[in-house]
Design an enzyme around this catalytic site. Structure first.
Site, PDB file in Angstrom:
ATOM      1  N   SER A 698       0.838  -1.221   0.000  1.00  0.00           N
ATOM      2  CA  SER A 698       0.000   0.000   0.000  1.00  0.00           C
ATOM      3  C   SER A 698       0.865   1.260   0.000  1.00  0.00           C
ATOM      4  O   SER A 698       0.521   2.277   0.592  1.00  0.00           O
ATOM      5  CB  SER A 698      -0.946   0.012   1.207  1.00  0.00           C
ATOM      6  OG  SER A 698      -1.968  -0.924   1.018  1.00  0.00           O
ATOM      7  N   GLY A 867      -5.418  -0.302  -0.042  1.00  0.00           N
ATOM      8  CA  GLY A 867      -5.621  -1.628  -0.629  1.00  0.00           C
ATOM      9  C   GLY A 867      -5.521  -2.789   0.329  1.00  0.00           C
ATOM     10  O   GLY A 867      -6.206  -3.795   0.169  1.00  0.00           O
ATOM     11  N   GLU A 868      -4.657  -2.688   1.345  1.00  0.00           N
ATOM     12  CA  GLU A 868      -4.349  -3.890   2.110  1.00  0.00           C
ATOM     13  C   GLU A 868      -5.039  -3.969   3.460  1.00  0.00           C
ATOM     14  O   GLU A 868      -5.300  -5.063   3.960  1.00  0.00           O
ATOM     15  CB  GLU A 868      -2.833  -4.006   2.252  1.00  0.00           C
ATOM     16  CG  GLU A 868      -2.240  -4.084   0.857  1.00  0.00           C
ATOM     17  CD  GLU A 868      -0.760  -4.280   0.833  1.00  0.00           C
ATOM     18  OE1 GLU A 868      -0.307  -5.389   1.074  1.00  0.00           O
ATOM     19  OE2 GLU A 868      -0.062  -3.305   0.543  1.00  0.00           O
ATOM     20  N   MET A 869      -5.343  -2.823   4.054  1.00  0.00           N
ATOM     21  CA  MET A 869      -6.024  -2.856   5.347  1.00  0.00           C
ATOM     22  C   MET A 869      -7.261  -3.756   5.330  1.00  0.00           C
ATOM     23  O   MET A 869      -7.449  -4.573   6.251  1.00  0.00           O
ATOM     24  CB  MET A 869      -6.367  -1.422   5.773  1.00  0.00           C
ATOM     25  CG  MET A 869      -7.169  -1.314   7.048  1.00  0.00           C
ATOM     26  SD  MET A 869      -8.939  -1.541   6.830  1.00  0.00           S
ATOM     27  CE  MET A 869      -9.408  -0.025   6.029  1.00  0.00           C
TER      28      MET A 869
END
Ligand code: FES
Ligand code: FES
Length: 909
Positions: A698, A867-869
């Site tokens: 991210s 994007g990753e959370m």
């Protein structure tokens, strides 16, 4: 051969074809209608859907002999064009329903067939239809697609107009946080966004098609490779083995200095040993893919099979041989040392829990298989087109191996149908390079879905043991962690992902005393590559489950327990540094009403149900933005006659790099009066774009967002006149001012010490709190996620459509990780469906997104990544919800029905 008269998109066409050829091939390769995509090629994904005589058919499994003469066929090209969009395409754009866009034509075709027969469907009817037409999407979480169909139906019924729906952008104002439609949307919804295989169709006639000879065992010595028969096969140009590789024949894994290996374990073409199933032993280059494939079967490889170590514990066993002779199977170790020694503390604390936990080899499952091509340009540079999301990294990683100086290798990212991180590692780039160097011809390599699944990197499984203790006031006081990372046979980024254990086990909480030890283990299962969340879904799952177990043991509500322990002003992370902002108390407050309601709903449903039980769970979601330490990124901006051109290597998995770049540039340049349409983007081509680093962790929104901002600020500085106004292009030229300005941004961070895990690795973090509500069928053990509510803080929202899309897509991959997805059994986990990709029926339509926007001091315009959370720990909330529903805690993912049933049986003993 067969001669068919067809009516394609309203035009009469005659085609001569093999009766055994698939309709998709005729459409794409003979008629050049590449809007129809081929993903699985086996009837599972619907990417190839077309309408034939009024019915949706999967063209990849429809042989031409089954296509009736005079058949009326409608493809995406016949539905609408860029200048004459169909309402479905307009709705798709308005809802941000095309992320990578690879599934998009197939979905739009299916939606057209539905709306042709039912102009007023319910959401449930739309969902049932997409299930029936077998459309899969890996990016969006499906909800935006259903939203788009509902909007399209309204448009078609004449209840609203496009003008009413299209996002209104403020005249001359900021587009930050707005629903601006991403620049690539129109091409994606019309099927004209050309992916690698679409570009492949346009390559010159003398292009050589590559097929691989791949290992079908997981560990072996190579005794001999005989290519003689294959070389005699029709159409074969060359058969290449390791002997034909001009360079070192090794991928550079960029190992940490403390890594016990040299980082050069991965061969391009295997020479001495096979290290994993699917390893490439030889390449056949022929005039057609079929000729290459036929010849590949004639290459004879003699092997001496060795014991295959298919998990970290197996490879750590005392009698295990070294997979890479000379390098121990445990090749990297790290520790956490924070605060007091935890052993005596654990003795003294009144409330202690401990458990073994496992998060497995989640497969990425993009709908577009790996694909690429390479050639030499007229300057003698090797140009490689691929799905790379790490252009400059990959050039560095392969140059020595293929035998070219680094400055002669240029990688270009093709429009990409999803990677979710697997393309953080090079896959076919080096193979393409070797083939182009050996032949000096254009070369093309396309994986099928079987190769995509069995031979690309996977999430690295973590085997974890955690112990957590709290005092009588319910304060977490001590944490002990131990984790072993199965990273497959190749070390690349294995040390980095192992560091994530020290960063994210216990993340989000004030825990003063931590002791931990982690290690990276070489095995013979699939090599570990980045996957969205990258180590945090494993780490957070373990610590969030411990938090849940502790709360329940102490009789404290899991939300209250978290509220009591999350980081507050002045507290430090497990790495001993202050986070960017303290967002978690606010997020817990935000979801509290939903949590209370969810508990009440479950209670009520349970009163009236015996065979099904209902429950809810909660989890913190956290991830850092950036590669550890002083990560940096570059961009440039240039004034032109028509506006400003902005360039960076913000690689796009489908997440919206074009939108991110545009917003960052526009927000800066609007001071000089530029509008979004004045800004031209050049992205992801090493011939033109600078080193912005990879699109992972991210980091892009923060790092490349800042670099883009700085480049545009530098341009404005160059344009600024003494009176504060800005020079025009003509004035810049007349005054001989530079037209192009570079921008660079470096994170003011320090990587964590491998001996203590202490440091300040990330400039910015993302936070979320998720409430999951589930139904567990006590007779089948099946779990269904009924509802998800997430409160997110990703700083300033740069584009609402993109951020919503990232969160929805990430959550649904979390449903997959919790319940369905795995890549463990090499015989079974070989297709999208068998690997457990969530289908629309598996995914709830009831997802609520809440936002708290705390501007990040180091984020461009206050933004974090996004994007990753959402995939960092949704599976933990789902697993806790299963426990809440039926008392079974699944500690080894995924929570297959048989595991739930076994747990129920144990409870009833
Ligand atoms: S169903 Fe045809 S490509 Fe997947
Ligand atoms: S947008 Fe559906 S697969 Fe990417």
């Amino acid at each position: 051969m067969l001669k068919k008269s067809l009516r394609i998109n309203g035009t009469e066409k005659k085609v001569i074809c093999d009766p055994e050829t698939f309709l998709s091939d005729v459409l794409r390769k003979q008629l050049l209608l590449t809007g129809t995509k081929v993903g699985c090629g086996k009837g599972e994904c619907g990417a190839c859907n077309v309408i034939m005589n009024g019915k949706v058919v999967r063209s990849c499994i429809t042989k031409m002999k089954m296509v009736p003469d005079e058949a009326d066929i409608l493809t995406i090209e016949g539905i609408g064009t860029q200048n004459n969009l169909h309402p479905i395409q307009i709705a798709w754009m308005i809802h941000g329903a095309a992320q990578c866009g690879f599934c998009t034509p197939g979905f739009i075709v299916s939606a057209k067939a539905l709306l042709d027969q039912n102009i007023n469907p319910t959401r449930e009817e739309v969902r049932a239809w997409f299930q029936k037409t077998r459309n899969l999407c890996r990016c969006t979480g499906y909800k935006p697609l259903v939203d788009a169909v509902m909007t399209a139906a309204k448009l078609m019924r004449g209840e609203v107009t496009k003008e009413e729906l299209w996002p209104k952008l403020p005249e001359g104002g900021s587009i930050i946080g707005k629903d601006t439609v991403r620049p690539s949307a129109c091409e994606k919804v019309t099927g004209t966004w050309e992916f690698g295989a679409d570009l492949g169709v346009t390559l010159p006639d003398d292009t050589l098609h590559i097929k691989l000879v791949q290992a079908t065992v997981s560990h072996a010595n190579i005794l001999s490779i005989d290519t003689a028969e294959a070389e005699k096969m029709p159409g074969v140009y060359r058969v290449l083995t390791y002997k034909d590789v001009k360079g070192s024949n090794r991928i550079n894994g960029l190992a940490f200095p403390s890594n016990k290996g040299d980082g050069l374990e991965r061969p391009i073409l295997n020479d001495k040993k096979v290290f994993q199933f699917g390893d490439a032993i030889a390449m056949v280059l022929a005039d057609t893919p079929t000729h290459a494939e036929d010849a590949a079967k004639k290459v004879v490889v003699q092997l001496e099979e060795l014991p295959a170590y298919m998990s970290a514990p197996a490879a750590m066993a005392e009698d295990a041989i070294e997979i890479h002779p000379g390098t121990p199977n445990i090749y990297f170790e790290t520790k956490v040392v924070k605060g007091e020694d935890t052993a005596p503390l654990m003795e003294s604390l009144p409330h202690v829990v401990e458990d073994d936990l496992y998060v497995g080899r989640q497969p990425h499952l993009p709908i577009e298989p790996d694909v690429g091509f390479a050639y030499f340009n007229e300057n003698g540079e090797l140009i490689i087109h691929s799905k790379s999301v790490a252009l400059h990294f990959h050039a560095l990683m392969i140059a020595d191996g293929i035998g070219l100086p680094l400055d002669k290798v240029k990688i270009v990212q093709n429009p990409t149908g999803g990677t979710f991180g697997y393309k953080f590692s090079p896959t076919i780039e080096a193979l393409l390079g070797v083939a182009a160097i050996a032949t000096n011809k254009p070369v093309y390599l396309e994986f099928n879905m079987y190769q995509q699944i069995t031979y690309t990197g996977k999430r690295s499984p973590f085997f974890m043991h955690l112990k957590m203790g709290a005092d009588d006031k319910g304060k977490i006081n001590a944490l002990e962690t131990d984790w072993s990372v199965d990273h497959g046979p190749y070390c690349e980024f294995g040390d980095l992902v192992t560091m994530r254990g020290s960063q994210f086990m216990g993340a989000g909480y004030k825990i003063d005393n931590i002791r931990g030890a982690g290690r990276t283990v070489c095995t013979n299962h699939a090599w570990g590559s980045a996957f969205r969340g990258y180590g945090s879904p494993q780490s957070l799952f373990a610590s969030e489950q411990m938090v849940d177990e502790l709360a329940i043991k102490m009789g404290i509500d899991p939300l209250d327990f978290r509220y009591n322990n999350v980081l507050r002003e002045g507290d430090v992370t497990p790495n001993g540094c202050k986070p960017d902002v303290y967002a978690l108390p606010g997020l817990l407050d935000m979801v509290r009403p939903c949590w209370t309601k969810a508990k009440e709903t479950a209670k009520q449903k349970n009163q009236n149900s015996t065979d099904k039980k209902y429950g809810c769970g909660i989890s913190l979601l956290i991830y850092g933005c950036g590669l550890d330490g002083a990560d940096s990124s570059e961009a440039w901006a240039e004034i032109t006659k028509d506006g400003v051109t902005v360039a960076n290597s913000w690689e796009d998995h489908g997440q919206g790099a074009d939108m991110g770049t545009l917003v960052m540039a526009h927000e800066t340049l609007r001071k000089a009066g530029y509008k979004p349409e004045d800004i031209k983007l050049i992205l992801n081509d090493m011939n033109y774009t600078p080193n912005s680093g990879p699109a992972g962790g991210s980091r892009s929104n923060v790092l490349t967002g800042n670099a883009t901002r700085v480049a545009c600020e530098n341009l404005l500085e160059g344009m600024r006149k003494e009176d504060g106004t800005y020079r025009t292009f003509d004035e810049m030229v007349a005054e001989n001012k530079p037209l192009r300005y570079d921008g660079k941004w470096t994170a003011p961070c320090t990587a964590c010490d491998v001996e203590t895990g202490q440091g300040n690795p990330f400039p910015v973090y993302m936070y979320g709190v998720l409430v999951a509500e589930v139904e567990v069928d006590l007779t089948t053990g099946k779990t269904h996620v009924d509802k998800l509510t997430i409160a997110s803080d990703v700083g300033t929202i740069i584009n609402k459509l993109v951020v919503d899309g990232q969160i929805l897509g990430g959550l649904v991959q979390g449903i997959g990780l919790a319940l369905y997805e795995d890549f463990e059994d090499l015989q079974k986990h070989t297709t999208l469906i068998k690997c457990g990709i969530p289908q629309i029926k598996d995914v709830t339509d009831d997802i609520t997104l809440l936002y708290q926007e705390t501007p990040r001091p180091l984020g461009p315009y206050g933004a974090a990544g996004a994007g990753e959370m959402p995939l960092s720990a949704p599976h933990s909330a789902i697993i806790s919800a299963i426990y809440d529903a039926c008392g079974v805690r699944i500690t080894h993912l995924p929570a297959y029905p048989e595991k739930v049933l076994a747990g129920l049986k144990n409870l009833n003993k």
